[in-house]
Design a protein around this motif. Structure first.
Motif, PDB file in Angstrom:
ATOM      1  N   LEU A   1       5.472   7.621 -13.659  1.00 55.37           N
ATOM      2  CA  LEU A   1       6.666   7.058 -14.296  1.00 55.37           C
ATOM      3  C   LEU A   1       7.926   7.583 -13.613  1.00 55.37           C
ATOM      4  O   LEU A   1       8.898   6.842 -13.385  1.00 55.37           O
ATOM      5  CB  LEU A   1       6.676   7.415 -15.787  1.00 55.37           C
ATOM      6  CG  LEU A   1       5.550   6.777 -16.620  1.00 55.37           C
ATOM      7  CD1 LEU A   1       5.486   7.402 -18.016  1.00 55.37           C
ATOM      8  CD2 LEU A   1       5.746   5.264 -16.732  1.00 55.37           C
TER       9      LEU A   1
ATOM     10  N   GLU B   1       6.015   0.875 -17.675  1.00 54.13           N
ATOM     11  CA  GLU B   1       5.007   1.113 -18.718  1.00 54.13           C
ATOM     12  C   GLU B   1       3.621   1.105 -18.071  1.00 54.13           C
ATOM     13  O   GLU B   1       3.317   0.238 -17.245  1.00 54.13           O
ATOM     14  CB  GLU B   1       5.079   0.007 -19.766  1.00 54.13           C
ATOM     15  CG  GLU B   1       4.034   0.149 -20.871  1.00 54.13           C
ATOM     16  CD  GLU B   1       3.784  -1.179 -21.572  1.00 54.13           C
ATOM     17  OE1 GLU B   1       4.313  -1.355 -22.665  1.00 54.13           O
ATOM     18  OE2 GLU B   1       3.064  -2.027 -21.004  1.00 54.13           O
TER      19      GLU B   1
ATOM     20  N   VAL C   1      -1.117   4.372 -23.783  1.00 57.34           N
ATOM     21  CA  VAL C   1       0.139   3.788 -23.303  1.00 57.34           C
ATOM     22  C   VAL C   1       1.099   4.918 -22.962  1.00 57.34           C
ATOM     23  O   VAL C   1       1.292   5.844 -23.759  1.00 57.34           O
ATOM     24  CB  VAL C   1       0.788   2.883 -24.385  1.00 57.34           C
ATOM     25  CG1 VAL C   1       2.082   2.271 -23.860  1.00 57.34           C
ATOM     26  CG2 VAL C   1      -0.168   1.800 -24.812  1.00 57.34           C
TER      27      VAL C   1
ATOM     28  N   ALA D   1       5.089   5.344 -21.184  1.00 58.18           N
ATOM     29  CA  ALA D   1       6.235   4.562 -20.689  1.00 58.18           C
ATOM     30  C   ALA D   1       7.387   5.499 -20.358  1.00 58.18           C
ATOM     31  O   ALA D   1       7.455   6.639 -20.847  1.00 58.18           O
ATOM     32  CB  ALA D   1       6.656   3.537 -21.735  1.00 58.18           C
ATOM     33  N   SER D   2       8.295   5.007 -19.552  1.00 55.69           N
ATOM     34  CA  SER D   2       9.375   5.863 -19.066  1.00 55.69           C
ATOM     35  C   SER D   2      10.404   6.197 -20.147  1.00 55.69           C
ATOM     36  O   SER D   2      11.293   7.004 -19.922  1.00 55.69           O
ATOM     37  CB  SER D   2      10.061   5.230 -17.855  1.00 55.69           C
ATOM     38  OG  SER D   2      10.538   3.949 -18.181  1.00 55.69           O
TER      39      SER D   2
ATOM     40  N   THR E   1       7.306   7.193 -24.395  1.00 55.52           N
ATOM     41  CA  THR E   1       6.151   6.765 -25.202  1.00 55.52           C
ATOM     42  C   THR E   1       4.863   7.316 -24.610  1.00 55.52           C
ATOM     43  O   THR E   1       4.624   7.214 -23.403  1.00 55.52           O
ATOM     44  CB  THR E   1       6.065   5.223 -25.235  1.00 55.52           C
ATOM     45  OG1 THR E   1       7.257   4.714 -25.795  1.00 55.52           O
ATOM     46  CG2 THR E   1       4.864   4.757 -26.031  1.00 55.52           C
TER      47      THR E   1
ATOM     48  N   GLU F   1       1.906  -1.643 -26.904  1.00 56.65           N
ATOM     49  CA  GLU F   1       3.047  -0.994 -26.261  1.00 56.65           C
ATOM     50  C   GLU F   1       3.298   0.373 -26.905  1.00 56.65           C
ATOM     51  O   GLU F   1       4.349   0.977 -26.690  1.00 56.65           O
ATOM     52  CB  GLU F   1       4.285  -1.881 -26.374  1.00 56.65           C
ATOM     53  CG  GLU F   1       4.109  -3.209 -25.652  1.00 56.65           C
ATOM     54  CD  GLU F   1       5.310  -4.125 -25.769  1.00 56.65           C
ATOM     55  OE1 GLU F   1       5.697  -4.710 -24.760  1.00 56.65           O
ATOM     56  OE2 GLU F   1       5.854  -4.257 -26.881  1.00 56.65           O
TER      57      GLU F   1
ATOM     58  N   ARG G   1       8.348  -5.601 -26.896  1.00 59.04           N
ATOM     59  CA  ARG G   1       9.462  -4.894 -26.268  1.00 59.04           C
ATOM     60  C   ARG G   1      10.358  -5.867 -25.473  1.00 59.04           C
ATOM     61  O   ARG G   1      11.572  -5.901 -25.655  1.00 59.04           O
ATOM     62  CB  ARG G   1       8.928  -3.802 -25.334  1.00 59.04           C
ATOM     63  CG  ARG G   1      10.019  -2.970 -24.681  1.00 59.04           C
ATOM     64  CD  ARG G   1       9.448  -2.129 -23.550  1.00 59.04           C
ATOM     65  NE  ARG G   1       8.446  -1.182 -24.013  1.00 59.04           N
ATOM     66  CZ  ARG G   1       8.728   0.007 -24.534  1.00 59.04           C
ATOM     67  NH1 ARG G   1       9.975   0.396 -24.647  1.00 59.04           N
ATOM     68  NH2 ARG G   1       7.757   0.814 -24.927  1.00 59.04           N
TER      69      ARG G   1
END
Lengths: 484, 490
Positions: free
Chosen positions: B36, B48, B186, B188-189, B192, B327, B349
């Motif tokens: 990420l 993601e 999952v 994410a940047s 998450t 997500e 999202r």
């Protein structure tokens, strides 16, 4: 905008293209070695697990697709995926299967082991076996791949297509569904008795689906699709034109009175109906009592004598034709209906053995081998006046009165009762009166498929290429239409 | 193993990670955080990573034989990169650090971005502490508790044997079962970092009866998430009785006479009317494509005042239940329509960013080869104030749609669905069975014609295919009355 075709590409690009093709050859060699690697892993792991007999069908797919929205790129998708299906026969000669996307040694070992465990619950009668044709030579297998265009070119071409479509008519306000894709596919089949088949090909495809908005009118929509071996030859301009023409033709619409009408099916509509009732030709479905046909129906007149239907994987128009099926059997032309008479079924190795026929190259590997069509070729069985000596007038939309032209059948998954032979489906189409077309606002068509086959009154000469096959327009004497 | 510290881009090739192959746990944090960071350093606005492992098996019994046992194992990942309004999704089977990095690099390059210069510092992405939904409700132990292959076979064969006893004129009997176990992770940047395990099972019958030229084919399925004992507790006695009764009635049914009728739709899978006629049109995906007539109608009346509808991910064990979406967002309970007024849309999202509607934990996908999109979960019309007797008494001549087939909705809001089991209503009474009916209409019009809702809400499992693939969903409703609708027939 003029679409640049391969032959018009200038010199510097050609140089780059050559380099790319060279790169593809290296890639094909690397895929061959990957398949050899899988074969070796499989042999080693099978030996470790005490498995004597197995086969593997697998493929790798490398694809890129783009979508655009109102002049901007919307989403780009790319993937590189592999998957194999392993079948294993145990010492009691019952068979088990497992599919996996893990094609490294550990993944293959687990797949073989799982298939071996499942094999003890496999069928004891009519156990699937290797196809006797899995090792016979095939004249020609595809090993050519087209160079993949850069994503920026895909986006640029699709943006141009969207722009042209939006400019085609002021009422066209959007192209909500669109896509331009290119795909490389490598597939193989191997078994423990030494069969090894490989094949590679490329596909490029485009679809456009536009929507209208006009004050005081309901939104209307229509779409088109094209497929070719490579992007350079893909007829994007033709797809734009067809989408625009169809969408515009639906702008002026009317309700239709409920009743019985003569119906003309477009190539796509007829093939989608034929596909929905493909159990008619499916030997596995027949053996399972899941078909409208019975095993002894060969030779029976099931359609108008005007109709012939072949399944022809090797038809020159079949883009991405496959030369062998999931059991390694070579594909071929199969004559399903000749002048209205049912002449053959589609077979796997197993169904062919049970029904004393030849496998036809239509099998998909699995715990229960399934059978399906490859590429339909529908055509008029001779000229109208040559059939049974009965003179018959050629029919034309330019002269016919109050005919329903069905362009596209919808919701086949819901409205087709494949085992009952009946259908009731919404459609897009027109009421045609002496060449004048008026779009139908919202309607359904209903009938029995076997009756449709019998009531064909004309099969046009000019065939159209669709993703599912080649087919002309097919005229049917009468069907129930529900409008208002 | 490296911890997630700041490092230079040229150190990337030397990084070694040893994440657990058999499980998505904390050992995945460092490599995913690194990737990420690399994506952000390359100039991506948001990245993601979606990782998936799947263990699936299906079983088919035909008449009195198990004819197919099909296990399937899959692992894969999807990398989604956003730059401005554009986004790119790359999927791969290769879950090694090198494989994921290659997918990321491909995604970045498609959007015109490159891996950072060798001397560039890779920003640190601080992921939240793993939000592990898989530790809830004993999910980690679900898979081994499910029925074995032997047990699957025995139960399905008992089922088809029951069917043989209950039905007449049988041409073929089938029982099918599948178990789909899925582990997802999952990262994410935006930090998450969440994991979940899902268990989805479905079992059902299909029967084909024939008597001369009369044929009837009927299917019925039950579905469940979260109960490892689902197949063991399947009431195949009751299921076989119901399907045998339906097949018996439909075998000699007349074709429906086409026209416009008032209809009463049964509860359970009758909810497909709302799914097709309205549910899809409340997904932000449809607003983005400008294919919904409801895009600018939030706060306005779009349906009859008797209609209230929900979409939620939290109903116990229902087929569309999820603890978190794909997500990493916890599933919400979303009020869609209250007494006819449009209250909310379903947003993932991207849909939220592009349309401004708040996320609802509705980002769903079939598997790692699809980017998540706004999709339905458990969607149903809420109970109303009428009784079933009130509904039937209000119809002089109409059609009772007892068992629905599938349906679809198009880009212009026109929807359709088929009816598998129907009856003619005359003066409030059911008089004869009918077959071959297809219902068609326009979403904007039909929603105002659902004028009466009963109180016997029931949910039913379904499979929904759309932009992010085929997913498990629930439809549902009490008995409802539609004042008039076009019925396609003969």
């Amino acid at each position: 905008m003029k679409i640049i075709r391969c032959t018009e590409i200038n010199h510097p690009y050609n140089l780059r293209l050559s380099a790319f093709i060279f790169g593809r050859k290296s890639q094909i060699n690397s895929i061959m070695s990957k398949i050899q690697e899988i074969a070796t892993y499989a042999q080693q792991n099978a030996a470790k697990l005490g498995i004597q007999k197995f086969d593997i069908y697998g493929s790798t797919v490398d694809d890129t697709s783009v979508q655009v929205d109102q002049g901007e790129p919307k989403q780009v998708k790319a993937s590189n995926r592999s998957g194999v299906t392993v079948r294993v026969w145990n010492e009691e000669n019952t068979m088990g299967v497992t599919s996996t996307t893990d094609v490294d040694p550990k993944g293959l070992e687990l797949a073989l082991q799982t298939a071996y465990e499942a094999s003890f619950f496999g069928v004891k009668e009519n156990v699937p076996d290797f196809s006797a044709e899995a090792t016979i030579p095939i004249d020609k297998t595809t090993k050519n791949k087209a160079p993949q265009a850069p994503v920026s070119e895909l986006i640029e071409r699709l943006l141009v297509a969207e722009k042209e479509l939006l400019a085609a008519h002021p009422a066209i306000k959007g192209v909500p569904y669109n896509g331009l894709a290119q795909r490389d596919i490598d597939r193989f089949y191997l078994n423990s008795e030494g069969a090894l088949r490989t094949e590679s090909h490329s596909l490029a495809s485009v679809y456009l689906y536009s929507k209208t908005e006009e004050e005081g009118k309901k939104p209307r929509s229509a779409g088109a699709y094209r497929i070719k071996e490579n992007l350079a030859d893909l007829d994007i301009a033709g797809c734009v034109k067809e989408t625009a023409d169809k969408t515009i033709s639906h702008l002026n619409y009317e309700k239709i009175k409920t009743g019985k009408y003569p119906v003309v099916f477009s190539a796509e509509a007829f093939l989608s109906l034929l596909g929905a009732f493909s159990n008619l030709f499916n030997a596995q479905s027949i053996l399972d009592n899941q078909s409208l046909s019975k095993a002894d129906d060969i030779g029976k007149e099931i359609a108008s004598a005007l109709l012939s239907v072949y399944d022809d994987a090797l038809h020159p128009a079949n883009i991405g034709a496959e030369s062998f099926d999931g059991e390694g059997t070579p594909t071929r032309q199969v004559k399903l209906i000749e002048k209205g008479v049912l002449t053959s079924f589609l077979h796997s190795a197993g169904t062919a053995k049970r029904l004393n026929a030849q496998p036809t190259g239509n099998a998909s590997i699995g715990a229960k081998v399934s059978v399906g069509p490859n590429f339909y070729h529908v055509f008029a069985a001779g000229t109208p006046d040559s059939l049974h000596g009965i003179p018959m007038q050629e029919l034309s939309l330019e002269t016919a009165e109050n005919v329903i032209l069905i362009d596209d059948l919808q919701a086949l998954h819901a409205g087709v009762k494949a085992l009952q032979g009946s259908f009731s489906l919404p459609f897009d189409g027109w009421l045609v009166n002496k060449g004048e077309k008026i779009s139908i606002e919202s309607a359904t068509v209903a009938g029995d498929f076997l009756e449709v086959l019998k009531s064909i009154v004309y099969v046009e000469k000019e065939a159209e290429l669709t993703p599912g096959g080649v087919c002309p327009r097919v005229w049917v004497s009468e069907l129930s239409i529900t409008g208002e | 193993m490296l911890t997630n510290t700041l490092f230079l881009s040229n150190q990337l090739p030397s990084l070694q990670y040893s994440s657990t192959r058999e499980r998505f746990d904390e050992t995945w944090e460092a490599p995913l955080a690194t990737l990420l960071g690399v994506g952000r350093a390359a100039g991506a606005d948001f990245i993601e990573l979606f990782l998936e492992r799947r263990n699936y098996i299906s079983c088919l019994a035909e008449d009195d034989i198990i004819t197919s046992i099909s296990p399937s194992l899959a692992t894969g990942a999807g990398v989604r990169v956003f730059r401005g309004k554009a986004d790119c999704y790359v999927s791969t089977n290769n879950l090694t650090f090198a494989g994921l990095k290659a997918a990321l690099e491909k995604g970045l390059s498609i959007l015109g971005l490159q891996l950072p210069e060798p001397s560039a510092l890779i920003p640190e992405i601080n992921l939240e502490l793993l939000r592990d939904y898989a530790t809830k409700r004993g999910k980690d132990g679900w898979l081994p508790l499910c029925s074995s292959i032997r047990e699957m076979g025995e139960i399905l064969l008992d089922g088809t044997a029951q069917l043989n006893k209950k039905a007449t004129h049988i041409q073929s009997r089938r029982a099918t079962y599948f178990r789909d176990w899925q582990e997802v992770l999952v990262a994410a940047s935006d930090g998450t970092f969440a994991r979940d395990i899902r268990l989805t099972q479905s079992v059902g019958f299909n029967i084909l009866c024939a008597d001369g030229a009369n044929r009837a084919s009927i299917g019925e399925r039950a579905g469940n998430t979260s109960d490892a004992n689902f197949l063991r507790t399947w009431d195949y006695q009751q299921a076989s009785e119901q399907i045998a009764e339906s097949a018996g009635k439909m075998l000699y049914a007349d074709y429906v006479e086409s026209g416009t009728y008032p209809i009463i739709m049964a509860n359970h899978f009758g909810g497909v009317i709302f799914h097709e006629a309205c549910g899809h049109l409340l997904e932000t995906t449809q607003i983005e494509r400008q294919t919904t007539p409801f895009a600018d109608k939030k706060g306005q009346k779009i349906a009859h005042e008797s209609l209230t509808a929900w979409d939620e991910g939290r109903a116990d064990n229902a087929f569309g239940t999820i603890d978190m979406d794909d997500e990493g967002m916890p599933a919400q309970r979303t009020l869609l329509i209250e007494k006819g007024i449009l209250k909310n849309f379903l947003a993932d999202r991207t849909g939220s960013v592009r349309t401004g509607h708040p996320r609802t934990g509705s980002g769903r996908r079939q598997n790692y080869t699809f980017a998540a999109a706004s999709r339905m979960r458990n969607t149903y019309i809420d109970t109303g104030n009428y009784s079933n007797e009130d509904l039937f008494a209000s119809v002089d001549k109409g059609i009772y749609c007892k068992k629905m087939g599938g349906g679809s909705v198009g880009a212009t809001g026109q929807f359709n669905f088929s009816v598998d089991e129907a009856y003619l209503i005359e003066n409030g009474k059911l008089t004869k069975p009918l077959k071959g009916a297809t219902l068609i209409g326009e979403a904007k019009e039909i929603m105002n014609k659902i004028s009466m809702c009963s109180q016997d809400l029931e949910l039913a499992p379904g499979f929904c295919g759309s932009v992010s693939g085929s997913i498990y969903t629930t439809v549902g409703q009490p008995h409802i009355k539609v004042d008039s609708i076009t019925v396609g027939g003969r």
